[in-house]
Design an enzyme around this catalytic site. Structure first.
Site, PDB file in Angstrom:
ATOM      1  N   HIS A  76      -9.469  10.324   0.747  1.00 42.42           N
ATOM      2  CA  HIS A  76      -8.469   9.256   0.674  1.00 42.42           C
ATOM      3  C   HIS A  76      -7.176   9.651   1.381  1.00 42.42           C
ATOM      4  O   HIS A  76      -6.270   8.839   1.522  1.00 42.42           O
ATOM      5  CB  HIS A  76      -8.185   8.920  -0.792  1.00 42.42           C
ATOM      6  CG  HIS A  76      -7.392   7.667  -0.990  1.00 42.42           C
ATOM      7  ND1 HIS A  76      -6.025   7.679  -1.219  1.00 42.42           N
ATOM      8  CD2 HIS A  76      -7.761   6.361  -0.994  1.00 42.42           C
ATOM      9  CE1 HIS A  76      -5.590   6.443  -1.366  1.00 42.42           C
ATOM     10  NE2 HIS A  76      -6.614   5.615  -1.235  1.00 42.42           N
TER      11      HIS A  76
ATOM     12  N   ASP B 271      16.551   9.841  -8.346  1.00 45.38           N
ATOM     13  CA  ASP B 271      18.001   9.885  -8.116  1.00 45.38           C
ATOM     14  C   ASP B 271      18.368   9.697  -6.654  1.00 45.38           C
ATOM     15  O   ASP B 271      19.414  10.182  -6.200  1.00 45.38           O
ATOM     16  CB  ASP B 271      18.588  11.204  -8.629  1.00 45.38           C
ATOM     17  CG  ASP B 271      18.510  11.325 -10.145  1.00 45.38           C
ATOM     18  OD1 ASP B 271      18.347  10.275 -10.807  1.00 45.38           O
ATOM     19  OD2 ASP B 271      18.597  12.448 -10.665  1.00 45.38           O
TER      20      ASP B 271
ATOM     21  N   HIS C  48       0.808  -1.217   0.000  1.00 44.61           N
ATOM     22  CA  HIS C  48       0.000   0.000   0.000  1.00 44.61           C
ATOM     23  C   HIS C  48       0.844   1.272   0.000  1.00 44.61           C
ATOM     24  O   HIS C  48       0.304   2.378   0.043  1.00 44.61           O
ATOM     25  CB  HIS C  48      -0.924  -0.016   1.230  1.00 44.61           C
ATOM     26  CG  HIS C  48      -2.126   0.853   1.102  1.00 44.61           C
ATOM     27  ND1 HIS C  48      -2.357   1.922   1.941  1.00 44.61           N
ATOM     28  CD2 HIS C  48      -3.166   0.822   0.246  1.00 44.61           C
ATOM     29  CE1 HIS C  48      -3.486   2.504   1.619  1.00 44.61           C
ATOM     30  NE2 HIS C  48      -4.005   1.862   0.580  1.00 44.61           N
TER      31      HIS C  48
ATOM     32  N   LYS D  56       2.944   4.339  -1.453  1.00 45.46           N
ATOM     33  CA  LYS D  56       2.737   5.122  -2.680  1.00 45.46           C
ATOM     34  C   LYS D  56       3.851   6.161  -2.778  1.00 45.46           C
ATOM     35  O   LYS D  56       3.685   7.299  -2.324  1.00 45.46           O
ATOM     36  CB  LYS D  56       1.367   5.786  -2.641  1.00 45.46           C
ATOM     37  CG  LYS D  56       0.232   4.809  -2.314  1.00 45.46           C
ATOM     38  CD  LYS D  56      -0.988   5.537  -1.806  1.00 45.46           C
ATOM     39  CE  LYS D  56      -2.006   4.597  -1.195  1.00 45.46           C
ATOM     40  NZ  LYS D  56      -2.388   3.458  -2.008  1.00 45.46           N
TER      41      LYS D  56
ATOM     42  N   ASP E 205      -1.658  20.149  17.062  1.00 46.51           N
ATOM     43  CA  ASP E 205      -1.260  21.457  17.598  1.00 46.51           C
ATOM     44  C   ASP E 205      -0.559  22.339  16.579  1.00 46.51           C
ATOM     45  O   ASP E 205       0.156  23.278  16.963  1.00 46.51           O
ATOM     46  CB  ASP E 205      -0.349  21.281  18.818  1.00 46.51           C
ATOM     47  CG  ASP E 205      -1.049  20.605  19.978  1.00 46.51           C
ATOM     48  OD1 ASP E 205      -2.282  20.652  20.026  1.00 46.51           O
ATOM     49  OD2 ASP E 205      -0.360  20.025  20.828  1.00 46.51           O
TER      50      ASP E 205
ATOM     51  N   LYS F  72      -4.399  10.585   4.230  1.00 44.65           N
ATOM     52  CA  LYS F  72      -4.039   9.987   5.521  1.00 44.65           C
ATOM     53  C   LYS F  72      -3.171  11.005   6.254  1.00 44.65           C
ATOM     54  O   LYS F  72      -1.934  10.986   6.170  1.00 44.65           O
ATOM     55  CB  LYS F  72      -3.284   8.670   5.335  1.00 44.65           C
ATOM     56  CG  LYS F  72      -4.101   7.587   4.588  1.00 44.65           C
ATOM     57  CD  LYS F  72      -3.817   7.606   3.119  1.00 44.65           C
ATOM     58  CE  LYS F  72      -4.393   6.417   2.368  1.00 44.65           C
ATOM     59  NZ  LYS F  72      -5.793   6.177   2.494  1.00 44.65           N
TER      60      LYS F  72
END
Length: 1216
Positions: free
Chosen positions: A1041, A597, A590, A592, A1048, A1043
């Site tokens: 979608h 380089d 999962h 991504k 604070d 995350k």
């Protein structure tokens, strides 16, 4: 002792060489315990050398050193001696990466209580202790007790070098009265902190005292310490088993393990940190004894007692079990941590030729090979030495060292199987490297060479930093955030075009046909297709490596086989691996990421695939397919077809709206990008080693390229600054996204107004430096590693309020006036009386800023007005309208979920630990956006306790009467088509976490605080869009979608990890996230008081709120302080409620959030009328309330789930 005696010892030391390779067998002695030798193997009835020495209480007298014995003076030992040895298994889970805080913790442990001394005093004490240790090593001479021979034996049998052994002996003498033996009384009073728990104390002593004489000899102490702090995972699990086995029956029960965890938890709080990373003791116990799936999908049944083998098997699922839930951390901190800090800045890279022994090959011979080894960047790289050709660019093996163990091995006369070896190896020295299934001997001609390699490998094996992560906390990193796919894709395309050497791409879904740039006409859009950009770079000689998830789950089809064949057919420099080949069936890759380089990394929640491109307009329709061609026009609530012709539509665009996709991604430049590359290299090489079909793929190694990819394509920041100042501030918007949406009939300008985005790039070093000079508290005084996420930053409300008061007076008055002007009573009907639609809400702050410019002490650009750097109102406004990048000021750490199946390494759940730690230590607010919110407040399932951490923090705020806010944003339907039972079950688990089922957050809080208005503390939200097109009005949820966790405005976590067991437990899906704090501080208010926040997390949070609330630039100032009643109640909550009411009145039961039971038909559009358009035009932004009573009258776990559905047979952990 003469040479013949020493040679006899060496012969005895390794006369049974099979112990290095045999399968361990359990033997039970008289008290029922298994007898473990000091090398970590199970005994076979024969007493070890140390046991015999201890029983005889006899240490041989030192003899005069013979000239033929290799030189072991202090200088030589120092060269190969103590180095920084931070292994994945030695650093305590609870330590910070801040050296001063770490030393405070060590000081507390040594004193047995929380010290009242200041950090500065403890720093001086620690420095003096380091000097004393170095002086001790310099002047040390062998004595009657600790002989050179015993030193040799211990250094060969333990994971300690000679210098470390001397320092440990020095510490041991301060504890024991006799010098070489510790009595039971000394052990209880001075060595263990668990004296109040008799069972635990006796069990621990029995585990160390192998011969049962009620005394602990120095060799016993060192061997036990070696296993606890530096042993292999299997060795530590065995030791943990013995400690938990109080009654010695070779079984551990729930009660025994619970007593261990509880005692350790209690003692940790005694020493000054109650920041428990192991969760509630019952959670730790459940993780071992409860039923569930392993990393390979094997089902484990619920157990009340565990044998040793079962304990070892289940220990693979819990990364804390091999730490004995923190007990080993205690011994590390008390004895080893200070030693490791001695040479913390020393780096060791090595190259050389060694002889490798591969055991038990064909004909049961040990085969030797000559190999060239290179040691750098946490990797051991092995090259084959070929007879006619030697190509170091093609290694035969690359071992990711963090988590590995290495041990010196000494040999005498070779066995029959080794007689074919060269005579120079007959009395050999060498070392054994163990990492997962990799287990090899490397031989050398002398001890010093072996020790050099061992120490170097130990240095590169360091791991277990903050959150027990594989990655260090790194400072002075540049980080840029992107809201939605359009800005990320555009930057990704430009960065790929600047690549010079390598491109790494990994994802849950990677599509060759996704267009990355869609703003400059059809021709440029076609050129920006992923496969074409990669082919162009491959033709230039750039190597491209793509790692895809091979969709082993039959319910998901992503076309990875076709994508692999297509990309590899484009050019020979493009390499693609699909992993895993067969199993596990339940879990997925999962992560991504894209790495350019090995210097620039993109990390976040956006896959490079179809249906991810999105602008801040959240467009629902595209009749001509100009922006969302073919399958890029998608809706997860329908039947999504991800394979086949990408240009072919999968929906009727006139009947079905697309589902907008809301996500967040980051760009990282600096050493942290190298950590992302190391993660990719580890996973890529693992996929090659475990799958024979990948054996022809190139093995990757870490590389240090010089110079960043050219950045010529980036716009000049000073030009943007000049242009924006000339035009005035009223047009400036948040972020870098360019206008991308063409106006059509039916578009709602009120909803679309927030899409005007410019590039106010006030990022230059000159401006920042001049601003910093005007501040009383320069960020230069900040410790480069002292970020908020280290948990020890003091409350700045009290400490800095006085010193910031003068600086803040003018800004505070202005903010208070704005807040007073926008406070309006709320009623249940949407009107100008509440939320952002209030007539009194808007202000002309920007015009006032322009008018307030002064000439004194300003800087000037040609053709621009002078900017007064002493004007607080101007500076604060500029800060909150700045771009989305923090340059060279961020403190960054990578965290991940990884395990044996996904990367060939031990389970790591640093994502989970980061979430728990940050939530627990939040001071003012918690902001979460996530695809899932499936967690537990204490029940056995789900296993993750993020909901419990939030619940406990809100409880504390209510009890202490603090103003504390929590905002959690999730999609209405996170898993797509409700015709699938799995989608309904996931909504059911989400509702159980939030508001239903009896053990949810809101239910528990209401039961505990019946008179408290919980709306003052916590808000659950979603986002929705509407759009008129022709004679129809469409509406659809915006698919959250992203995350993201922001605490604070001081620290942010952005990545791929969902809030569920699949992502957080570490043993299931693979995940990667970045934890970012910022040393560039902004002075704002928090609850109306001066408060310093980090620029990066603050601007990200403001940018997200601006998008959700559809704020103009002049309205941003009202959300700078997120916890005031004005921002949280009058703006955030009332806007969400007003919008939800309008959607309910206009669309009724046609949309999911208004349905209380299953079976109601959804409608994607309604007929367009002028009255409805007027009503919908009152909607502000896209924010709505999460429907707490959605499907409350239906059982989502059983209703419409037949016996022939797959959901009836799979384990429930698939959905959690």
């Amino acid at each position: 002792m003469n040479l013949s005696q020493e040679h006899a010892i060496n012969q005895n030391l390794h006369k049974n060489q099979k112990n290095e390779e045999k399968i361990e067998k359990k033997t039970i002695n008289k008290d029922g315990r298994g007898q473990m030798n000091y090398d970590g193997e199970e005994g076979q009835g024969e007493k070890s050398r140390f046991q015999k020495m201890v029983e005889n209480e006899k240490i041989e007298e030192p003899q005069q050193k013979d000239e033929n014995i290799p030189n072991t003076d202090v200088i030589e030992r120092k060269e190969v001696g103590v180095i920084e040895r931070i292994n994945s298994e030695d650093v305590p889970i609870l330590m910070t990466d801040n050296a001063t805080d770490y030393k405070v913790l060590q000081h507390n442990l040594k004193k047995g209580k929380v010290s009242k001394k200041s950090k500065e005093q403890i720093e001086q004490i620690s420095k003096q202790e380091e000097n004393d240790m170095l002086e001790y090593l310099k002047n040390y001479k062998s004595n009657e007790e600790f002989t050179i021979q015993l030193e040799d034996l211990l250094s060969f049998e333990t994971y300690f070098s000679r210098d470390e052994l001397h320092l440990l002996y020095r510490e041991f003498k301060t504890i024991s009265k006799s010098g070489m033996f510790m009595s039971k009384e000394d052990f209880i009073s001075k060595l263990t902190p668990f004296s109040r728990n008799a069972d635990l104390t006796i069990s621990l002593m029995n585990a160390i005292d192998r011969n049962g004489d009620q005394k602990i000899a120095f060799p016993e102490f060192v061997q036990a310490l070696s296993i606890m702090c530096r042993g292999t995972k299997k060795e530590r699990l065995r030791f943990t088993f013995e400690i938990c086995d109080f009654n010695g029956d070779s079984l551990v029960s729930r009660d025994e393990v619970y007593s261990t965890v509880k005692a350790i938890s209690d003692i940790f709080s005694k020493f000054g940190y109650s920041k428990d990373k192991f969760g509630d003791p019952s959670e730790a116990v459940d993780s071992i004894f409860s039923s569930g799936l392993t990393t390979n999908g094997i089902y484990l049944h619920n157990k009340k007692e565990l044998t040793l083998n079962e304990f070892l098997e289940r220990g693979e699922l819990n990364p804390d079990l091999s730490k004995c839930f923190g007990m080993f951390d205690y011994f590390y901190l008390k004895f080893i941590g200070q030693i490791d800090l001695l040479f913390k800045d020393k780096e060791i890279n090595m190259n050389g030729q060694l002889t490798k022994i591969k055991p038990k090959t064909i004909f049961n011979f040990n085969i030797s090979h000559r190999r060239t080894l290179s040691l750098r960047d946490g990797f051991l790289i092995v090259y084959k030495k070929k007879k006619f050709k030697h190509d170091e660019d093609k290694p035969s093996k690359v071992i990711f060292l963090p988590g590995s163990t290495v041990k010196v091995v000494v040999g005498s006369q070779p066995s029959k199987k080794k007689k074919f070896l060269s005579k120079k190896f007959h009395n050999y020295y060498g070392f054994r490297v163990t990492k997962g299934n990799y287990n090899r001997f490397f031989l050398m001609e002398n001890r010093d060479e072996a020790l050099n390699w061992v120490n170097a490998i130990r240095f590169h094996s360091r791991q277990g930093f903050r959150f027990q992560s594989f990655s260090k906390v790194r400072s002075n990193i540049s980080v840029e955030w992107f809201i939605n796919g359009s800005s990320y894709y555009n930057e990704l395309a430009e960065t790929i075009r600047r690549a010079k050497h390598e491109i790494f791409i990994t994802g849950w879904w990677v599509s060759p046909y996704v267009y990355l740039q869609r703003d400059n006409g059809i021709e440029n859009m076609e050129k920006s297709r992923l496969d074409r950009i990669l082919t162009e770079k491959a033709k230039e000689g750039v190597k491209v490596y793509v790692l895809m998830w091979n969709e082993t789950n039959l319910g998901v089809q992503l076309g990875s086989r076709h994508a692999k064949n297509w990309l590899e057919g484009c050019h020979s420099n493009i390499h693609v691996i699909r992993h895993p080949k067969r199993y596990p069936l339940s879990w997925s890759h999962h992560q991504k990421n894209a790495i350019i380089d090995q210097q620039i990394a993109f990390v976040g929640g956006i896959d490079i695939c179809l249906m991810r491109y999105e602008t801040s307009k959240f467009q629902l329709t595209d009749d001509q397919g100009k922006r969302f061609p073919g399958k890029d026009y998608g809706n997860l609530l329908g039947t999504v077809i991800r394979t086949g012709d990408p240009k072919k539509d999968q929906f009727n665009r006139r009947e079905c709206p697309r589902m907008p996709w809301h996500d967040v991604h980051t760009k990282i430049v600096g050493p942290s990008a190298k950590d992302v590359a190391s993660n990719f290299i580890q996973r890529w090489n693992h996929a090659i080693y475990v799958e024979r079909s990948n054996r022809f793929q190139p093995i990757l190694v870490p590389k240090n390229y010089t110079g960043l990819p050219s950045d010529d394509a980036k716009p000049d920041k000073w030009k943007n600054l000049v242009s924006n100042i000339r035009k005035g501030f009223s047009h400036v918007s948040y972020g870098r996204e360019k206008p991308t949406h063409y106006q059509r009939a039916g578009d709602n300008p009120k909803v679309r107004s927030h899409t005007r985005q410019g590039a106010f790039g006030l990022q230059s070093d000159q401006i920042d430096n001049k601003i910093d000079k005007q501040k009383n508290n320069s960020t230069n005084s900040e410790n480069s590693e002292n970020s908020y996420s280290e948990f020890d930053e003091e409350d700045e409300e009290g400490n800095q309020e006085e010193e910031d008061e003068d600086e803040f007076d003018e800004f505070e008055k202005d903010e208070n006036q704005k807040q007073e002007n926008s406070k309006i009573p709320f009623n249940n009907k949407p009107s100008d009386a509440g939320g952002l639609k209030s007539k009194n809400y808007k202000n002309n702050n920007n015009n006032n800023i322009i008018e307030s410019l002064k000439d004194e002490e300003s800087f000037e650009l040609p053709g621009t007005p002078k900017i007064d750097l002493n004007n607080d109102k101007l500076l604060k406004s500029i800060y909150h309208l700045s771009s989305n990048m923090s340059e060279n000021s961020c403190v960054v750490q990578m965290v991940r979920s990884i395990c044996p199946w996904s990367a060939g390494t031990d389970v790591e759940d640093s994502c989970y630990k980061a979430y728990l730690g940050l939530i627990k230590n939040a001071q003012h607010f918690i902001y979460i956006q996530n695809l899932f919110f499936i967690s537990s407040c204490g029940s056995k399932l789900p296993k993750n306790r993020i909901a419990l951490a939030i619940l406990n923090r809100v409880r504390r705020a209510i009890t202490l009467k603090e103003k504390f806010r929590v905002i959690i944003m999730v999609p209405i339907s996170p898993s797509g088509d409700l015709a699938l039972a799995s989608s309904r079950m996931i909504i059911g688990w989400t509702n159980r976490t939030i508001s239903q089922g009896g053990q949810s957050i809101l239910e528990l809080l209401k039961n505990e605080f019946p008179d408290v208005d919980l709306d003052q503390y916590i808000s659950f939200n979603s986002i929705r869009q509407w759009e008129a097109n022709g004679d129809r009005i469409f509406t659809e949820q915006i698919y959250v979608h992203s995350k993201v966790l922001i605490v604070d405005d001081r620290v942010a976590v952005i990545g791929s990890c969902n809030i569920n067991d699949r992502s957080m437990m570490g043993s299931r899906d693979s995940e990667l996230a970045v934890v970012v704090s910022d040393q560039s501080k902004l002075l704002i208010t928090m609850n109306g008081k001066p408060f310093k926040v980090g620029k990066f997390p603050h601007t990200l949070r403001v940018g997200l709120w601006k998008t959700h609330l559809n704020l103009t630039d002049s309205e941003i100032s009202s959300i700078i302080d997120p916890i005031t009643d004005n921002a949280f109640i009058n703006i955030w909550r009332k806007t969400a409620r007003n919008n939800s009411i309008i959607y309910k009145e206009v669309f009724g039961d046609c949309i999911l959030e208004n349905q209380r039971r299953l079976g109601i038909v959804q409608k994607k559009y309604i007929p367009k009328t002028n009255e409805l358009i007027v009503q919908l035009s009152q909607i502000q932004g896209v924010l709505i309330e999460y429907p707490l009573d959605m499907f409350c009258e239906s059982n989502l776990f059983n209703e419409q789930v037949g016996i022939f559905t797959a959901e009836s047979y799979v384990d429930v952990s698939i959905f959690t």
